[in-house]
Design a protein around this motif. Structure first.
Motif, PDB file in Angstrom:
ATOM      1  N   GLU A 392       0.849  -1.200   0.000  1.00 34.83           N
ATOM      2  CA  GLU A 392       0.000   0.000   0.000  1.00 34.83           C
ATOM      3  C   GLU A 392       0.881   1.245   0.000  1.00 34.83           C
ATOM      4  O   GLU A 392       1.867   1.325   0.748  1.00 34.83           O
ATOM      5  N   VAL A 393       0.525   2.216  -0.833  1.00 40.47           N
ATOM      6  CA  VAL A 393       1.252   3.485  -0.887  1.00 40.47           C
ATOM      7  C   VAL A 393       0.347   4.568  -0.300  1.00 40.47           C
ATOM      8  O   VAL A 393      -0.825   4.676  -0.681  1.00 40.47           O
ATOM      9  N   PHE A 394       0.898   5.338   0.622  1.00 43.15           N
ATOM     10  CA  PHE A 394       0.119   6.338   1.360  1.00 43.15           C
ATOM     11  C   PHE A 394       0.730   7.721   1.202  1.00 43.15           C
ATOM     12  O   PHE A 394       1.888   7.875   0.827  1.00 43.15           O
ATOM     13  N   TYR A 395      -0.074   8.738   1.566  1.00 46.65           N
ATOM     14  CA  TYR A 395       0.472  10.090   1.612  1.00 46.65           C
ATOM     15  C   TYR A 395      -0.174  10.894   2.727  1.00 46.65           C
ATOM     16  O   TYR A 395      -1.286  10.594   3.169  1.00 46.65           O
ATOM     17  N   VAL A 396       0.588  11.910   3.167  1.00 48.10           N
ATOM     18  CA  VAL A 396       0.044  12.998   3.977  1.00 48.10           C
ATOM     19  C   VAL A 396       0.634  14.283   3.418  1.00 48.10           C
ATOM     20  O   VAL A 396       1.576  14.249   2.615  1.00 48.10           O
ATOM     21  N   SER A 397       0.114  15.422   3.850  1.00 46.48           N
ATOM     22  CA  SER A 397       0.660  16.702   3.408  1.00 46.48           C
ATOM     23  C   SER A 397       2.041  16.919   4.009  1.00 46.48           C
ATOM     24  O   SER A 397       2.254  16.695   5.201  1.00 46.48           O
ATOM     25  N   ALA A 398       2.995  17.362   3.169  1.00 46.17           N
ATOM     26  CA  ALA A 398       4.320  17.713   3.684  1.00 46.17           C
ATOM     27  C   ALA A 398       4.358  19.156   4.167  1.00 46.17           C
ATOM     28  O   ALA A 398       5.304  19.569   4.833  1.00 46.17           O
ATOM     29  N   ASP A 399       3.343  19.942   3.830  1.00 44.13           N
ATOM     30  CA  ASP A 399       3.297  21.349   4.245  1.00 44.13           C
ATOM     31  C   ASP A 399       2.574  21.530   5.568  1.00 44.13           C
ATOM     32  O   ASP A 399       2.953  22.356   6.383  1.00 44.13           O
ATOM     33  N   THR A 400       1.498  20.781   5.747  1.00 44.21           N
ATOM     34  CA  THR A 400       0.758  20.816   7.005  1.00 44.21           C
ATOM     35  C   THR A 400       0.894  19.431   7.614  1.00 44.21           C
ATOM     36  O   THR A 400       0.057  18.549   7.400  1.00 44.21           O
ATOM     37  N   LEU A 401       1.989  19.237   8.346  1.00 45.05           N
ATOM     38  CA  LEU A 401       2.254  17.902   8.884  1.00 45.05           C
ATOM     39  C   LEU A 401       1.193  17.547   9.912  1.00 45.05           C
ATOM     40  O   LEU A 401       0.885  18.351  10.794  1.00 45.05           O
ATOM     41  N   PRO A 402       0.622  16.341   9.812  1.00 41.12           N
ATOM     42  CA  PRO A 402      -0.330  15.929  10.842  1.00 41.12           C
ATOM     43  C   PRO A 402       0.381  15.743  12.185  1.00 41.12           C
ATOM     44  O   PRO A 402       1.612  15.719  12.252  1.00 41.12           O
ATOM     45  N   THR A 403      -0.392  15.598  13.238  1.00 39.78           N
ATOM     46  CA  THR A 403       0.185  15.457  14.579  1.00 39.78           C
ATOM     47  C   THR A 403      -0.187  14.110  15.184  1.00 39.78           C
ATOM     48  O   THR A 403      -0.638  14.017  16.318  1.00 39.78           O
ATOM     49  N   GLY A 404      -0.020  13.058  14.396  1.00 38.17           N
ATOM     50  CA  GLY A 404      -0.259  11.707  14.886  1.00 38.17           C
ATOM     51  C   GLY A 404      -1.564  11.126  14.383  1.00 38.17           C
ATOM     52  O   GLY A 404      -2.371  11.805  13.751  1.00 38.17           O
ATOM     53  N   GLY A 405      -1.736   9.848  14.655  1.00 37.89           N
ATOM     54  CA  GLY A 405      -2.940   9.154  14.221  1.00 37.89           C
ATOM     55  C   GLY A 405      -2.926   8.855  12.739  1.00 37.89           C
ATOM     56  O   GLY A 405      -1.985   9.188  12.016  1.00 37.89           O
ATOM     57  N   GLN A 406      -3.977   8.203  12.296  1.00 40.38           N
ATOM     58  CA  GLN A 406      -4.043   7.810  10.891  1.00 40.38           C
ATOM     59  C   GLN A 406      -5.138   8.545  10.126  1.00 40.38           C
ATOM     60  O   GLN A 406      -5.333   8.270   8.946  1.00 40.38           O
ATOM     61  N   ASP A 407      -5.802   9.511  10.779  1.00 34.05           N
ATOM     62  CA  ASP A 407      -6.922  10.198  10.114  1.00 34.05           C
ATOM     63  C   ASP A 407      -6.483  10.933   8.849  1.00 34.05           C
ATOM     64  O   ASP A 407      -7.263  11.061   7.905  1.00 34.05           O
TER      65      ASP A 407
END
Ligand SMILES: [Ca+2]
Ligand SMILES: [Ca+2]
Ligand SMILES: [Ca+2]
Length: 469
Positions: A392-407
């Motif tokens: 599985e390939v995933f992403y999150v924003s690199a500009d607004t880094l999340p603060t934990g969790g998988q949401d």
């Protein structure tokens, strides 16, 4: 080692004291369809089998700018050159060739030739790094003298950091002599032997970080870090190390310790100068953000949480006190009390549960690239990572880094002639075309090209795929 997920359920049922502790702290699964980004791909290159046996087992694919070509490896010993157009793949060096006496131990899934890195002055004549590159491998050679012992375990094998020096760095094959050993670990357990070697590609000549080798060092293995090495600042296990491979002021005189490492001038002789960050479990892969220099690591979890974390100088990433944002109790349980509750720790920016329906009975997170290019517009400014076994390939924003969790985690899927597929589905179709039994796992790894190209490697069909818009 990870257990199948059913074991966690069995143990919880049998242990009333742990009944309040779920095996999955994330009640909402990773979104299967919402926010999916689709990418096209091309089959960029094919890596050879060894002796017509198992498919190639690559760990990384990197560009070497001084000689304008790429390199990849196979855990059994070979390093291959890969031309930037993907049309030529050729053996550069087999570190397991008998004449080098390296004796690569590549048994099982986790042992072998783990990583390599080229000095940024590899092709700069007259520079101290000229012709030099570094390999990190498990080895069956076990001489009496080692640099780092775990004080326990069963000494299954050693792991060594080696320096090779090519006479002509632009040569088609390695033309130098036998390697120089810089560092040797007594490995207490067969698993967790990573990980990656890399110079900071963003460090300019003359800057403090230039020519320093980052080295992910796993916790030695077994499960739960039974020797409590990751939190022990006198131990090189379970750390991000940073050394000067050209220097000489280490305890063994074979490499240098950068004077701005966090534990060099702390007036504590029991803290190792090699350590850059601590509290890591199995930091197999890491990557920098070219826009701001952020360094991100994928730290493979125990049986419950996989994590992506930012690494800063002197950070403690929590293991084995914490598994992701949660207090580590055992292989079967984490605590839901006071998540991210210790201000001295650095917690994940993104994490996911190993029982997520998208995954397999085994999971292991991997970096990854931070994509700051425009060629694939739908991937711009994303931190891209994945899960090894499932692919599985995933992403999150690199500009607004999340603060934990998988949401915040979303998926990247592949457009295959109009059909949307996972990497594992692509591999399985390729296996059928190869006349082989379709693989049940992907063993995903990422690679990056000279101009930010994103490559998808795996250990099941020998194909390197390039993502395209
Ligand atoms: Ca180990
Ligand atoms: Ca110290
Ligand atoms: Ca952690």
């Amino acid at each position: 080692m990870k257990c199948a997920r059913f074991l966690a359920a069995v143990v919880l049922t049998a242990s009333p004291a742990l009944a309040q502790v779920p095996t999955d702290p994330f009640p909402t699964p990773i979104a299967a369809t919402e926010g999916v980004i689709k990418v096209n791909f091309v089959e960029f290159a094919t890596l050879p089998d060894l002796g017509g046996q198992q498919p190639s087992r690559p760990m990384l694919l990197i560009d070497e700018p001084g000689t304008s070509r790429m390199f990849t490896n196979d855990m059994r010993g070979p390093i291959y050159t890969v031309s930037r157009d993907g049309k030529a793949v050729a053996l550069y060096l087999d570190i397991n060739d008998q004449k080098w006496a390296v004796n690569v131990n590549s048994s099982g899934n986790e042992r072998g030739f783990q990583s390599f890195a080229f000095h940024p002055h590899f092709n700069r004549p007259g520079a101290p790094g000229f012709g030099k590159f570094y390999t990190y491998t498990d080895t069956a050679n076990m001489p009496a003298v080692v640099d780092f012992k775990p004080n326990g375990g069963t000494h299954t094998h050693d792991a060594v950091l080696l320096e090779w020096t090519a006479k002509n760095p632009a040569g088609a094959t390695y033309d130098g002599g036998a390697p120089r050993e810089l560092m040797r670990f007594d490995q207490p357990f067969g698993n967790h032997n990573g990980g990656q070697l890399s110079f900071n590609p963003l460090a300019a000549p003359g800057s403090a970080d230039f020519g320093l080798l980052y080295m992910g060092s796993a916790d030695g293995g077994s499960g739960g870090d039974p020797l409590n090495l990751a939190q022990n600042l006198a131990s090189a296990f379970g750390k991000m190390l940073r050394i000067d491979p050209i220097g000489k002021n280490s305890a063994n005189g074979k490499y240098g310790i950068p004077k701005d490492n966090p534990y060099v001038n702390d007036n504590d002789p029991n803290t190792l100068g090699e350590i850059y960050a601590s509290g890591l479990r199995n930091p197999q892969r890491f990557a920098w953000d070219s826009r701001n220099g952020n360094l991100f690591v994928a730290d493979i979890g125990q049986n419950i949480v996989e994590e992506i974390s930012q690494i800063t100088r002197g950070a403690n990433l929590g293991w084995n006190k914490w598994e992701g944002s949660y207090g580590f109790i055992s292989r079967q349980a984490v605590s839901l009390e006071s998540p991210r509750g210790d201000a001295k720790m650095s917690y994940p920016l993104a994490e996911y549960g190993q029982v997520d329906p998208l995954l397999q009975p085994q999971s292991a997170v991997t970096m990854g690239v931070v994509y700051r290019r425009k060629e694939i517009p739908q991937l711009a400014n994303l931190l891209i990572f994945g899960d090894n076994p499932s692919g599985e390939v995933f992403y999150v924003s690199a500009d607004t880094l999340p603060t934990g969790g998988q949401d915040a985690i979303r998926r990247i899927l592949f457009n295959d002639k109009g059909e949307t597929k996972t990497l594992l589905q692509l591999i399985q179709a390729k296996n059928v075309a190869q006349g082989k039994t379709p693989s049940t796992r992907a063993d995903l790894r990422f690679g990056e090209g000279a101009n930010g190209e994103i490559f998808i490697l795996n250990k099941r069909d020998g194909v390197i795929r390039q993502l395209v818009r």
